[in-house]
Design an enzyme around this catalytic site. Sequence first.
Site, PDB file in Angstrom:
ATOM      1  N   CYS A  16       0.835  -1.213   0.000  1.00  0.00           N
ATOM      2  CA  CYS A  16       0.000   0.000   0.000  1.00  0.00           C
ATOM      3  C   CYS A  16       0.867   1.259   0.000  1.00  0.00           C
ATOM      4  CB  CYS A  16      -0.923   0.014   1.221  1.00  0.00           C
ATOM      5  SG  CYS A  16      -1.963   1.483   1.214  1.00  0.00           S
ATOM      6  N   ASN A  45      -0.198 -10.817  -9.634  1.00  0.00           N
ATOM      7  CA  ASN A  45      -1.383  -9.945  -9.532  1.00  0.00           C
ATOM      8  C   ASN A  45      -1.147  -8.656 -10.316  1.00  0.00           C
ATOM      9  OD1 ASN A  45      -2.069  -7.373  -7.314  1.00  0.00           O
ATOM     10  ND2 ASN A  45      -3.760  -8.502  -8.199  1.00  0.00           N
TER      11      ASN A  45
HETATM   12  C1  LIG Z   1     -10.315   0.001  -4.263  1.00  0.00           C
HETATM   13  C2  LIG Z   1      -9.038  -0.766  -4.033  1.00  0.00           C
HETATM   14  C3  LIG Z   1      -8.619  -1.015  -2.738  1.00  0.00           C
HETATM   15  C4  LIG Z   1      -7.440  -1.741  -2.503  1.00  0.00           C
HETATM   16  N1  LIG Z   1      -7.104  -2.061  -1.214  1.00  0.00           N
HETATM   17  C5  LIG Z   1      -6.034  -2.880  -0.997  1.00  0.00           C
HETATM   18  C6  LIG Z   1      -5.763  -3.404   0.295  1.00  0.00           C
HETATM   19  O1  LIG Z   1      -6.487  -3.151   1.257  1.00  0.00           O
HETATM   20  N2  LIG Z   1      -4.668  -4.199   0.448  1.00  0.00           N
HETATM   21  C7  LIG Z   1      -3.857  -4.523  -0.619  1.00  0.00           C
HETATM   22  O2  LIG Z   1      -2.885  -5.262  -0.447  1.00  0.00           O
HETATM   23  N3  LIG Z   1      -4.103  -4.058  -1.844  1.00  0.00           N
HETATM   24  C8  LIG Z   1      -5.185  -3.285  -2.069  1.00  0.00           C
HETATM   25  N4  LIG Z   1      -5.489  -2.905  -3.334  1.00  0.00           N
HETATM   26  C9  LIG Z   1      -4.644  -3.389  -4.448  1.00  0.00           C
HETATM   27  C10 LIG Z   1      -5.200  -4.728  -4.962  1.00  0.00           C
HETATM   28  O3  LIG Z   1      -5.118  -5.730  -3.969  1.00  0.00           O
HETATM   29  C11 LIG Z   1      -4.404  -5.192  -6.202  1.00  0.00           C
HETATM   30  O4  LIG Z   1      -3.078  -5.443  -5.829  1.00  0.00           O
HETATM   31  C12 LIG Z   1      -4.432  -4.159  -7.319  1.00  0.00           C
HETATM   32  O5  LIG Z   1      -5.730  -3.608  -7.499  1.00  0.00           O
HETATM   33  C13 LIG Z   1      -3.961  -4.768  -8.647  1.00  0.00           C
HETATM   34  O6  LIG Z   1      -4.796  -5.839  -9.045  1.00  0.00           O
HETATM   35  P1  LIG Z   1      -5.963  -5.639 -10.161  1.00  0.00           P
HETATM   36  O7  LIG Z   1      -5.329  -4.942 -11.329  1.00  0.00           O
HETATM   37  O8  LIG Z   1      -6.423  -7.023 -10.478  1.00  0.00           O
HETATM   38  O9  LIG Z   1      -7.023  -4.775  -9.548  1.00  0.00           O
HETATM   39  C14 LIG Z   1      -6.650  -2.192  -3.588  1.00  0.00           C
HETATM   40  C15 LIG Z   1      -7.082  -1.918  -4.890  1.00  0.00           C
HETATM   41  C16 LIG Z   1      -8.267  -1.229  -5.122  1.00  0.00           C
HETATM   42  C17 LIG Z   1      -8.721  -0.995  -6.546  1.00  0.00           C
END
Ligand SMILES: Cc1cc2nc3c(=O)[nH]c(=O)nc-3n(C[C@H](O)[C@H](O)[C@H](O)COP(=O)(O)O)c2cc1C
Length: 317
Positions: free
Chosen positions: A94, A204
Amino acid sequence: MRSPRAFSVAPMLERTDRHFRYLFRQISERALLYTEMVVDRAILRGDRERLLAHREEEHPLALQIAAREPEEAARAARLALPYGFDEINLNVGCPSEKSQALGIGAVLFREPERVAAIVRAIHEETGVLPTVKHRIGLDGDEGYAPLARFVERVAESGARVFVVHARKALLSLSTRKNREIPPLRHDLVHRLKADFPELTIVTNGGIQTLDEVLFHLEKVDGVMVGRAAFEDPWRFAELDARVFGQSRRPDRCQVARAMLAYLEEELNRGTPGRAVLKPLIPLFRGTRGARAWRRTLTEGPPTPKTLLAALARVECP
Ligand SMILES: Cc1cc2nc3c(=O)[nH]c(=O)nc-3n(C[C@H](O)[C@H](O)[C@H](O)COP(=O)(O)O)c2cc1C
């Protein structure tokens, strides 16, 4: 048979609450689900029931925590134990200003020894070996070496599962831009698996379809999907069949009806109906009646009657 880790839904703040998880569980019996990030101090001092309670049906379920001090992380993990999570995951990804100020999340990429100490402390305190979710680098890092170095050092703690968001974190960018601007480098995560075959490596970032999931599963142990699973959950309706080789296929209208029963139960427990309806809004995306479904759910009072009215607007047998 593939382990649940082959497909997981990413931890997402304000998205992967227990209502979304219950919905996604109707779509896939096998996917590994994650909670939103919970800061360890919130577990130590906050309303644990609200932060950690969930239903049996949500399993397999991982708790994601954010932490900086090994001793506090370990105490928080011990307090979470009775809730029966299947995994504890540590957030090293984060990039928010708040996380930076607290020294948690992505900035820990520069402190692999601290990450290792947190992993060890949690393991010693609870017997649970945490998993780690991190990025491929931070700010000026280039290429593969920083990623390999981080994983190698953290693995000295005994950690065996690494979930890699295949982008760097740029600390000067907003959290949102940090999910879009740094380029995706799944190739680096594939290489990590090739170099550390004894570790479980999950990739991811930006993965949109089951075809892409299956492509990555040729190279790594698991795939984690975030936004696509929230924005269009039905896109993963064939997940159990295609990833886990199961014959059961979910039915969209049955899923909606299961959520009707769930809504009734949750309202009886005093849960705000709006929170339950929120993850349902995109369920019929791309079908005839999708817009009427969405509008009925967002504009009507958050009651079973509204959900029934929305169901009457889509094509259900
Ligand atoms: C709205 C939102 C909230 C997120 N909150 C977290 C979180 O609490 N912890 C975390 O490790 N990553 C968080 N992420 C990142 C996601 O876990 C992920 O790593 C990132 O969105 C990339 O994957 P994607 O392209 O499939 O969405 C968040 C992403 C989004 C869009």
